[in-house]
Write a protein that holds these residues in place. Sequence first.
Motif, PDB file in Angstrom:
ATOM      1  N   THR A  64       4.085  -9.058   1.199  1.00 55.86           N
ATOM      2  CA  THR A  64       5.374  -8.298   1.942  1.00 55.86           C
ATOM      3  C   THR A  64       4.849  -6.973   2.084  1.00 55.86           C
ATOM      4  N   VAL A  65       4.351  -6.541   3.170  1.00 52.94           N
ATOM      5  CA  VAL A  65       3.717  -4.857   3.367  1.00 52.94           C
ATOM      6  C   VAL A  65       4.044  -4.737   4.916  1.00 52.94           C
ATOM      7  N   SER A  66       4.969  -3.817   4.663  1.00 53.80           N
ATOM      8  CA  SER A  66       4.965  -2.976   6.409  1.00 53.80           C
ATOM      9  C   SER A  66       3.806  -2.982   7.493  1.00 53.80           C
ATOM     10  N   TYR A  67       3.835  -2.778   8.569  1.00 54.92           N
ATOM     11  CA  TYR A  67       2.980  -1.876   9.037  1.00 54.92           C
ATOM     12  C   TYR A  67       3.097  -0.243   8.681  1.00 54.92           C
ATOM     13  N   ALA A  68       3.980  -0.080   7.998  1.00 55.13           N
ATOM     14  CA  ALA A  68       3.976   1.669   6.965  1.00 55.13           C
ATOM     15  C   ALA A  68       3.243   1.345   6.041  1.00 55.13           C
ATOM     16  N   SER A  69       2.645   0.571   5.069  1.00 54.28           N
ATOM     17  CA  SER A  69       1.934   0.040   3.680  1.00 54.28           C
ATOM     18  C   SER A  69       3.181   0.065   3.321  1.00 54.28           C
ATOM     19  N   ALA A  70       4.281   0.150   3.085  1.00 57.89           N
ATOM     20  CA  ALA A  70       5.447   0.242   2.132  1.00 57.89           C
ATOM     21  C   ALA A  70       5.484  -1.661   1.436  1.00 57.89           C
ATOM     22  N   ARG A  71       5.432  -1.065   0.228  1.00 55.55           N
ATOM     23  CA  ARG A  71       5.484  -2.835  -0.308  1.00 55.55           C
ATOM     24  C   ARG A  71       6.499  -3.205  -0.984  1.00 55.55           C
ATOM     25  N   GLY A  72       6.857  -4.680  -1.344  1.00 57.55           N
ATOM     26  CA  GLY A  72       7.235  -5.349  -1.903  1.00 57.55           C
ATOM     27  C   GLY A  72       9.018  -5.743  -1.695  1.00 57.55           C
ATOM     28  N   PRO A  73       9.940  -6.100  -1.844  1.00 56.30           N
ATOM     29  CA  PRO A  73      11.340  -6.560  -1.878  1.00 56.30           C
ATOM     30  C   PRO A  73      11.941  -5.240  -1.648  1.00 56.30           C
ATOM     31  N   ALA A  74      12.183  -3.802  -2.503  1.00 59.09           N
ATOM     32  CA  ALA A  74      12.603  -2.831  -2.068  1.00 59.09           C
ATOM     33  C   ALA A  74      11.156  -1.995  -1.083  1.00 59.09           C
ATOM     34  N   GLN A  75      10.462  -2.582  -0.156  1.00 60.14           N
ATOM     35  CA  GLN A  75       9.475  -1.261   0.784  1.00 60.14           C
ATOM     36  C   GLN A  75       9.688  -0.262   0.510  1.00 60.14           C
ATOM     37  N   PHE A  76       8.962   0.291  -0.999  1.00 60.53           N
ATOM     38  CA  PHE A  76       8.716   1.097  -1.038  1.00 60.53           C
ATOM     39  C   PHE A  76       6.815   1.614  -1.062  1.00 60.53           C
ATOM     40  N   VAL A  77       7.108   2.835  -0.134  1.00 59.14           N
ATOM     41  CA  VAL A  77       5.547   3.720   0.252  1.00 59.14           C
ATOM     42  C   VAL A  77       5.234   4.033  -1.127  1.00 59.14           C
ATOM     43  N   ASP A  78       4.013   4.616  -1.232  1.00 55.46           N
ATOM     44  CA  ASP A  78       3.260   4.759  -2.232  1.00 55.46           C
ATOM     45  C   ASP A  78       3.961   6.511  -2.398  1.00 55.46           C
ATOM     46  N   GLY A  79       4.100   7.387  -1.998  1.00 61.40           N
ATOM     47  CA  GLY A  79       4.501   8.621  -2.376  1.00 61.40           C
ATOM     48  C   GLY A  79       5.844   8.359  -3.477  1.00 61.40           C
ATOM     49  N   THR A  80       6.915   7.580  -2.485  1.00 63.67           N
ATOM     50  CA  THR A  80       8.432   7.257  -3.000  1.00 63.67           C
ATOM     51  C   THR A  80       7.664   6.576  -4.679  1.00 63.67           C
ATOM     52  N   TRP A  81       7.301   5.306  -3.888  1.00 66.17           N
ATOM     53  CA  TRP A  81       7.187   4.894  -5.928  1.00 66.17           C
ATOM     54  C   TRP A  81       5.975   5.249  -6.588  1.00 66.17           C
ATOM     55  N   ALA A  82       5.650   6.633  -6.677  1.00 65.95           N
ATOM     56  CA  ALA A  82       5.212   7.586  -7.765  1.00 65.95           C
ATOM     57  C   ALA A  82       5.958   8.039  -8.957  1.00 65.95           C
ATOM     58  N   THR A  83       7.373   8.647  -7.528  1.00 66.92           N
ATOM     59  CA  THR A  83       8.761   8.968  -8.250  1.00 66.92           C
ATOM     60  C   THR A  83       9.699   7.941  -8.714  1.00 66.92           C
TER      61      THR A  83
END
Length: 328
Positions: A64-83
């Motif tokens: 489950t990875v979007s075209y913008a590389s958002a990942r997982g059930p809640a679709q986090f991109v790396d920058g936001t996930w880091a926070t």
Amino acid sequence: MIAGLITGMGADSATAASSLRGVPPEFEPWILRAVAECEHPELTPALMAAQLQQESGFSTSRKTVSYASARGPAQFVDGTWATYRNDADGNGRADPFDVGDAVTAQGRYMCSLLGDAKASGLKDDVRRLALAGYNAGWGAVLHYGGVPPESFSDGQTYHYVINIMKMMKDYEGAPLLNVGGSGAGSQALRRAAARIGTPYAYGGGGPAGPGRGFCDDGNGFVRGRCAASTTVGFDCSSLVQYAYWPHTQLPRTAAAQYEATAHRPVARGELRPGDLLFWAHRDGHIYHVGLYAGGGRVLHAPRTGRQVEVVALDSAMPASDYRGATRA
């Protein structure tokens, strides 16, 4: 099935706590936990569930990875996930593909965005503003002075917000507790009902809402681990204090609340919604308090490992320990 908060714009003005329906079982406890940990009542189980449906359809696949590389059930991109990343499920890694980690991070991010929305002064439903911030970034919300228009990003954010707000009703279950009346007791019961499903945290919570607890003298532990110190919630007396505040500023402990209201005893046959119910040990020490919820039931925060709930009065605590009721 117990939900954490009343669905609606404000928990204190609503009249029923709603259960959650239509959610995969592996998601439900994490949604309820995330909601309970947020101080903003606008974050409801149904809102989070509808958002997860829109983001990934509750997908647990590692693909489950979007075209913008958002990942997982809640679709986090790396920058936001880091926070907002966290190892909520305690498996030794913070992973956006793990349901617990993802949903807890989703709740933290949405809770932060709701705070931003409230502070912004923007004239729109704060839930819509927070959802727009989750999808497009809070900077886009500020730039447009609200939810970005349909012309922004091919309408993605515009329709994202509309779809989630519409889907919320699909995840709202039947009311768990209807509260009528306008007196102080009914108002207090309504406020407490908004916290059904909030975890029990020994020593946690107060007039401002749920908070982290602590452990002492054997209290707050689960299987030898201090659960209270990592749990955001209420204990029995803080829930009652929160329910009545600020109309009636009750003291913090069950014993002190009994002492403060004992001059207004209420016979069992004369109980009204919101009356305080007390239980005591044989030595007379008051150890538990709850709110009468009508129909022979009590709304209370029972003990470590449980949640704020509504149960039959006689099953809440040992029947022989029931001390009586008072009116605040």
